[in-house]
Design a protein around this motif. Structure first.
Motif, mmCIF file in Angstrom:
data_model
loop_
_atom_site.group_PDB
_atom_site.id
_atom_site.type_symbol
_atom_site.label_atom_id
_atom_site.label_comp_id
_atom_site.label_asym_id
_atom_site.label_seq_id
_atom_site.Cartn_x
_atom_site.Cartn_y
_atom_site.Cartn_z
ATOM 1 N N GLN A 242 18.303 -22.564 -6.513
ATOM 2 C CA GLN A 242 17.820 -23.827 -5.954
ATOM 3 C C GLN A 242 16.338 -23.758 -5.602
ATOM 4 O OE1 GLN A 242 19.928 -26.552 -5.703
ATOM 5 N NE2 GLN A 242 21.273 -25.198 -6.871
ATOM 6 N N ILE A 243 15.967 -22.754 -4.855
ATOM 7 C CA ILE A 243 14.587 -22.564 -4.402
ATOM 8 C C ILE A 243 14.275 -21.066 -4.519
ATOM 9 C CG2 ILE A 243 12.963 -22.696 -2.480
ATOM 10 C CD1 ILE A 243 14.539 -25.060 -1.424
ATOM 11 N N ASN A 244 13.297 -20.744 -5.320
ATOM 12 C CA ASN A 244 12.992 -19.345 -5.591
ATOM 13 C C ASN A 244 12.046 -18.785 -4.529
ATOM 14 O OD1 ASN A 244 12.628 -16.856 -6.640
ATOM 15 N ND2 ASN A 244 11.949 -17.523 -8.645
ATOM 16 N N ARG A 245 12.649 -18.422 -3.400
ATOM 17 C CA ARG A 245 11.901 -17.740 -2.333
ATOM 18 C C ARG A 245 12.849 -16.737 -1.688
ATOM 19 N NH1 ARG A 245 11.981 -22.747 1.959
ATOM 20 N NH2 ARG A 245 14.228 -22.676 2.190
ATOM 21 N N ILE A 246 12.300 -15.607 -1.302
ATOM 22 C CA ILE A 246 13.106 -14.527 -0.756
ATOM 23 C C ILE A 246 12.268 -13.736 0.239
ATOM 24 C CG2 ILE A 246 12.492 -12.916 -2.614
ATOM 25 C CD1 ILE A 246 15.444 -11.946 -2.535
ATOM 26 N N THR A 247 12.919 -13.206 1.256
ATOM 27 C CA THR A 247 12.277 -12.296 2.201
ATOM 28 C C THR A 247 13.127 -11.041 2.307
ATOM 29 O OG1 THR A 247 11.383 -14.147 3.481
ATOM 30 C CG2 THR A 247 11.457 -12.001 4.576
ATOM 31 N N LEU A 248 12.485 -9.893 2.182
ATOM 32 C CA LEU A 248 13.129 -8.601 2.434
ATOM 33 C C LEU A 248 12.553 -8.064 3.727
ATOM 34 C CD1 LEU A 248 12.766 -7.014 -1.135
ATOM 35 C CD2 LEU A 248 14.659 -8.379 -0.256
ATOM 36 N N MET A 249 13.395 -7.458 4.568
ATOM 37 C CA MET A 249 12.927 -6.945 5.852
ATOM 38 C C MET A 249 13.495 -5.554 6.115
ATOM 39 S SD MET A 249 13.343 -8.434 9.716
ATOM 40 C CE MET A 249 14.902 -7.655 10.066
ATOM 41 N N TRP A 250 12.640 -4.688 6.638
ATOM 42 C CA TRP A 250 13.030 -3.340 7.053
ATOM 43 C C TRP A 250 12.661 -3.165 8.520
ATOM 44 C CZ3 TRP A 250 10.379 -4.791 2.788
ATOM 45 C CH2 TRP A 250 10.950 -4.512 1.550
ATOM 46 N N MET B 1 8.849 -4.579 8.885
ATOM 47 C CA MET B 1 8.084 -4.950 7.696
ATOM 48 C C MET B 1 8.851 -6.012 6.928
ATOM 49 S SD MET B 1 6.805 -2.581 4.513
ATOM 50 C CE MET B 1 5.778 -1.572 5.577
ATOM 51 N N ARG B 2 8.132 -7.060 6.528
ATOM 52 C CA ARG B 2 8.719 -8.127 5.725
ATOM 53 C C ARG B 2 7.918 -8.285 4.441
ATOM 54 N NH1 ARG B 2 8.732 -9.882 11.022
ATOM 55 N NH2 ARG B 2 10.785 -10.412 11.857
ATOM 56 N N ALA C 181 0.842 -1.199 0.000
ATOM 57 C CA ALA C 181 0.000 0.000 0.000
ATOM 58 C C ALA C 181 0.881 1.255 0.000
ATOM 59 C CB ALA C 181 -0.915 -0.012 1.221
ATOM 60 N N PRO C 182 0.327 2.415 -0.334
ATOM 61 C CA PRO C 182 1.123 3.647 -0.329
ATOM 62 C C PRO C 182 1.848 3.915 1.001
ATOM 63 C CG PRO C 182 -0.930 4.030 -1.477
ATOM 64 C CD PRO C 182 -1.026 2.640 -0.874
ATOM 65 N N ASP C 183 1.211 3.627 2.138
ATOM 66 C CA ASP C 183 1.863 3.817 3.438
ATOM 67 C C ASP C 183 3.055 2.869 3.607
ATOM 68 O OD1 ASP C 183 2.009 4.958 6.139
ATOM 69 O OD2 ASP C 183 1.383 2.951 6.796
ATOM 70 N N HIS C 184 2.905 1.636 3.140
ATOM 71 C CA HIS C 184 4.013 0.677 3.187
ATOM 72 C C HIS C 184 5.175 1.171 2.333
ATOM 73 C CE1 HIS C 184 0.583 -2.433 3.689
ATOM 74 N NE2 HIS C 184 1.006 -2.060 4.889
ATOM 75 N N ARG C 185 4.844 1.629 1.140
ATOM 76 C CA ARG C 185 5.881 2.118 0.222
ATOM 77 C C ARG C 185 6.636 3.294 0.837
ATOM 78 N NH1 ARG C 185 5.304 2.886 -6.176
ATOM 79 N NH2 ARG C 185 7.344 3.784 -6.559
ATOM 80 N N ALA C 186 5.918 4.193 1.460
ATOM 81 C CA ALA C 186 6.559 5.351 2.101
ATOM 82 C C ALA C 186 7.516 4.890 3.202
ATOM 83 C CB ALA C 186 5.503 6.295 2.664
ATOM 84 N N PHE C 187 7.106 3.897 3.982
ATOM 85 C CA PHE C 187 7.976 3.360 5.029
ATOM 86 C C PHE C 187 9.226 2.744 4.416
ATOM 87 C CE2 PHE C 187 9.414 -0.156 7.737
ATOM 88 C CZ PHE C 187 9.659 0.524 8.920
ATOM 89 N N ILE C 188 9.065 1.901 3.395
ATOM 90 C CA ILE C 188 10.208 1.266 2.732
ATOM 91 C C ILE C 188 11.173 2.321 2.201
ATOM 92 C CG2 ILE C 188 10.891 -0.081 0.694
ATOM 93 C CD1 ILE C 188 8.255 -1.708 1.121
#
Length: 185
Positions: free
Chosen positions: A69-77, A87-88, A9-16
């Motif tokens: 090998q396995i296409n999974r990723i997590t980004l965290m702030w 936020m993940r 959401a826009p609020d999430h984007r602003a935080f990132i």
């Protein structure tokens, strides 16, 4: 209390976009889990479910090997300065190397840098926020220029030689495809 969302959401984007640092987590089926801090001007939110980040040359290359090998990723702030939040972003990622067709277009979103090793085009399938009340305050003093100077001192050929020497396999011996010539397979 944790909350899950199916898009950014826009609020999430602003935080990132306000964060100076983020973390990347990946793992293959077996072996070590990798969590890596990232900084510099290396991340863009391109849509409600799309994030790209540019990975610079580093001492390891775990993310590339794990995603093969396995296409999974997590980004965290983490909100270290003002807003207490963690936020993940969970999802999958397409790995682009400088030799790949779409690399140049996405790389143009970032400042010109020697040493850009991959771009990860992340498809976010879930975003989760939590309070972050226990995350301490830290003041952002500025970016380090050490990696930038390291790459400039070596130039493109020296960086490529470093990839050949240090970045072809993960800690657990998985190929990273950094060279794309079959030598790291």
């Amino acid at each position: 209390m944790a909350k899950q969302f199916d898009s950014i959401a826009p609020d999430h984007r602003a935080f990132i976009e306000a964060q100076h640092m983020f973390f990347v987590g990946t793992a293959a089926a077996e072996g070590r889990v990798n969590i890596s801090p990232k900084g510099m001007d290396s991340l863009r939110v391109l849509g409600e479910n799309r994030i790209v980040w540019r990975n610079m040359t580093g001492s390891g290359n775990e993310t590339a090997g794990h995603l093969k090998q396995i296409n999974r990723i997590t980004l965290m702030w983490c909100g270290f300065e003002k807003r207490p939040m963690i936020m993940r972003a969970y999802g999958s990622a397409r790995t682009l190397h400088p030799r790949d067709e779409d690399f140049d277009a996405l790389n143009a979103l970032f400042p010109d840098e020697i040493g850009a090793r991959q771009i990860y085009d992340v498809q976010v399938d879930m975003l989760q926020t939590s309070c972050g009340y226990a995350v301490p305050y830290f003041d952002h003093v500025g970016e380090r220029d050490t990696l930038k100077k390291w790459a400039q001192d070596r130039g493109n050929e020296g960086v490529s030689a470093y990839w050949a020497e240090k970045n072809q396999k993960t800690l657990d011996g998985l190929p990273t495809d950094v060279l794309g010539d079959g030598n790291d397979a």
